[in-house]
Motif scaffolding. Structure first.
Motif, PDB file in Angstrom:
ATOM      1  N   PRO A 160       0.816  -1.221   0.000  1.00 49.81           N
ATOM      2  CA  PRO A 160       0.000   0.000   0.000  1.00 49.81           C
ATOM      3  C   PRO A 160       0.851   1.274   0.000  1.00 49.81           C
ATOM      4  O   PRO A 160       0.512   2.248  -0.676  1.00 49.81           O
ATOM      5  CB  PRO A 160      -0.830  -0.133   1.272  1.00 49.81           C
ATOM      6  N   ALA A 161       1.966   1.259   0.710  1.00 42.13           N
ATOM      7  CA  ALA A 161       2.841   2.442   0.734  1.00 42.13           C
ATOM      8  C   ALA A 161       3.433   2.706  -0.649  1.00 42.13           C
ATOM      9  O   ALA A 161       3.553   3.867  -1.064  1.00 42.13           O
ATOM     10  CB  ALA A 161       3.950   2.259   1.765  1.00 42.13           C
ATOM     11  N   GLN A 162       3.797   1.663  -1.362  1.00 44.48           N
ATOM     12  CA  GLN A 162       4.332   1.840  -2.719  1.00 44.48           C
ATOM     13  C   GLN A 162       3.248   2.359  -3.658  1.00 44.48           C
ATOM     14  O   GLN A 162       3.518   3.219  -4.505  1.00 44.48           O
ATOM     15  CB  GLN A 162       4.901   0.516  -3.239  1.00 44.48           C
ATOM     16  N   ALA A 163       2.031   1.847  -3.523  1.00 47.93           N
ATOM     17  CA  ALA A 163       0.922   2.324  -4.363  1.00 47.93           C
ATOM     18  C   ALA A 163       0.640   3.796  -4.066  1.00 47.93           C
ATOM     19  O   ALA A 163       0.443   4.592  -5.000  1.00 47.93           O
ATOM     20  CB  ALA A 163      -0.327   1.480  -4.119  1.00 47.93           C
ATOM     21  N   ALA A 164       0.642   4.167  -2.797  1.00 49.30           N
ATOM     22  CA  ALA A 164       0.410   5.566  -2.422  1.00 49.30           C
ATOM     23  C   ALA A 164       1.490   6.464  -3.022  1.00 49.30           C
ATOM     24  O   ALA A 164       1.192   7.528  -3.576  1.00 49.30           O
ATOM     25  CB  ALA A 164       0.381   5.711  -0.900  1.00 49.30           C
ATOM     26  N   ARG A 165       2.716   6.052  -2.919  1.00 50.52           N
ATOM     27  CA  ARG A 165       3.830   6.836  -3.469  1.00 50.52           C
ATOM     28  C   ARG A 165       3.679   6.977  -4.978  1.00 50.52           C
ATOM     29  O   ARG A 165       3.889   8.056  -5.533  1.00 50.52           O
ATOM     30  CB  ARG A 165       5.161   6.171  -3.095  1.00 50.52           C
ATOM     31  N   GLN A 166       3.290   5.909  -5.663  1.00 53.95           N
ATOM     32  CA  GLN A 166       3.110   5.970  -7.121  1.00 53.95           C
ATOM     33  C   GLN A 166       2.009   6.970  -7.479  1.00 53.95           C
ATOM     34  O   GLN A 166       2.154   7.750  -8.420  1.00 53.95           O
ATOM     35  CB  GLN A 166       2.788   4.579  -7.675  1.00 53.95           C
ATOM     36  N   ILE A 167       0.912   6.959  -6.748  1.00 51.33           N
ATOM     37  CA  ILE A 167      -0.180   7.899  -7.004  1.00 51.33           C
ATOM     38  C   ILE A 167       0.301   9.341  -6.812  1.00 51.33           C
ATOM     39  O   ILE A 167       0.086  10.203  -7.663  1.00 51.33           O
ATOM     40  CB  ILE A 167      -1.394   7.583  -6.105  1.00 51.33           C
ATOM     41  N   VAL A 168       0.940   9.596  -5.703  1.00 53.24           N
ATOM     42  CA  VAL A 168       1.393  10.963  -5.405  1.00 53.24           C
ATOM     43  C   VAL A 168       2.454  11.409  -6.408  1.00 53.24           C
ATOM     44  O   VAL A 168       2.432  12.557  -6.864  1.00 53.24           O
ATOM     45  CB  VAL A 168       1.882  11.070  -3.940  1.00 53.24           C
ATOM     46  N   ASP A 169       3.355  10.525  -6.790  1.00 50.93           N
ATOM     47  CA  ASP A 169       4.352  10.872  -7.808  1.00 50.93           C
ATOM     48  C   ASP A 169       3.683  11.197  -9.140  1.00 50.93           C
ATOM     49  O   ASP A 169       4.103  12.118  -9.848  1.00 50.93           O
ATOM     50  CB  ASP A 169       5.377   9.745  -7.984  1.00 50.93           C
ATOM     51  N   THR A 170       2.629  10.465  -9.483  1.00 56.34           N
ATOM     52  CA  THR A 170       1.878  10.743 -10.719  1.00 56.34           C
ATOM     53  C   THR A 170       1.226  12.114 -10.640  1.00 56.34           C
ATOM     54  O   THR A 170       1.197  12.854 -11.633  1.00 56.34           O
ATOM     55  CB  THR A 170       0.830   9.650 -10.962  1.00 56.34           C
ATOM     56  N   LEU A 171       0.691  12.447  -9.475  1.00 58.44           N
ATOM     57  CA  LEU A 171       0.064  13.774  -9.314  1.00 58.44           C
ATOM     58  C   LEU A 171       1.075  14.890  -9.502  1.00 58.44           C
ATOM     59  O   LEU A 171       0.737  15.943 -10.052  1.00 58.44           O
ATOM     60  CB  LEU A 171      -0.552  13.890  -7.916  1.00 58.44           C
ATOM     61  N   LYS A 172       2.308  14.675  -9.063  1.00 60.06           N
ATOM     62  CA  LYS A 172       3.343  15.697  -9.172  1.00 60.06           C
ATOM     63  C   LYS A 172       3.894  15.789 -10.591  1.00 60.06           C
ATOM     64  O   LYS A 172       4.394  16.837 -10.979  1.00 60.06           O
ATOM     65  CB  LYS A 172       4.487  15.386  -8.205  1.00 60.06           C
ATOM     66  N   GLY A 173       3.838  14.673 -11.314  1.00 58.46           N
ATOM     67  CA  GLY A 173       4.454  14.604 -12.641  1.00 58.46           C
ATOM     68  C   GLY A 173       3.646  15.177 -13.695  1.00 58.46           C
ATOM     69  O   GLY A 173       3.329  16.024 -14.244  1.00 58.46           O
TER      70      GLY A 173
END
Length: 173
Positions: A160-173
């Motif tokens: 779940p932490a990796q999925a959360a990080r991927q989502i937030v990184d996508t939002l920033k990108g």
């Protein structure tokens, strides 16, 4: 803004959403299922259904609640909620757009075997026939429209932490 986390039972929405919220400053988790619970408590009851999303007021109240929460708090709402009926997603997303609320729609996805295993071995809820019955409709929605309408995060091999990080990184990108 709204970060909508869609996907079926076992994909990781409930576990991942507070982790996403912790990574986004000035954000809150809004559980739209509570709107359905509110409607299920109306007495005498609303027309019989196996899913509160079939009630038009649920979709309207989700839009209105999200809008009013954002008006009150600002920031970002993280909404972990399965919506597998395309028409319902269109109503919700159009309603939010009418209020000028940008939505980033993510689908947390896992293969059917992984979903089945997660539901079967859920330590909190235990195996649930209700949750199992949504695996086939999810697969159909994913194939026919859902994955084309969202940013897909495959959680099959992610924590779940990796999925959360991927989502937030996508939002920033």
């Amino acid at each position: 803004m709204i970060v909508w986390m869609n996907g079926t039972h076992g994909a990781g929405k409930t576990t991942t959403s507070p982790l996403v919220q912790q990574l986004i400053p000035d954000s809150r988790v809004f559980d739209a299922e509570k709107v359905g619970e509110l409607l299920m408590d109306v007495s005498p009851g609303l027309p019989a259904t196996d899913n509160f999303q079939h009630w038009l007021p649920w979709r309207q109240l989700v839009v209105d609640s999200a809008r009013r929460l954002l008006d009150y708090t600002g920031g970002t709402l993280v909404v972990p909620m399965t919506v597998l009926v395309e028409q319902y997603w269109r109503e919700i997303s159009a309603g939010l757009a009418e209020h000028g609320i940008p939505v980033r729609h993510f689908v947390l996805h896992a293969d059917q075997e992984t979903l089945h295993h997660r539901i079967q071995h859920d330590a909190v809820m235990g195996p649930s026939p209700f949750r199992f019955k949504y695996l086939a409709p999810y697969a159909e929605a994913a194939r026919s429209w859902l994955h084309a309408e969202a940013e897909v995060v495959d959680t099959t091999h992610l924590t779940p932490a990796q999925a959360a990080r991927q989502i937030v990184d996508t939002l920033k990108g």
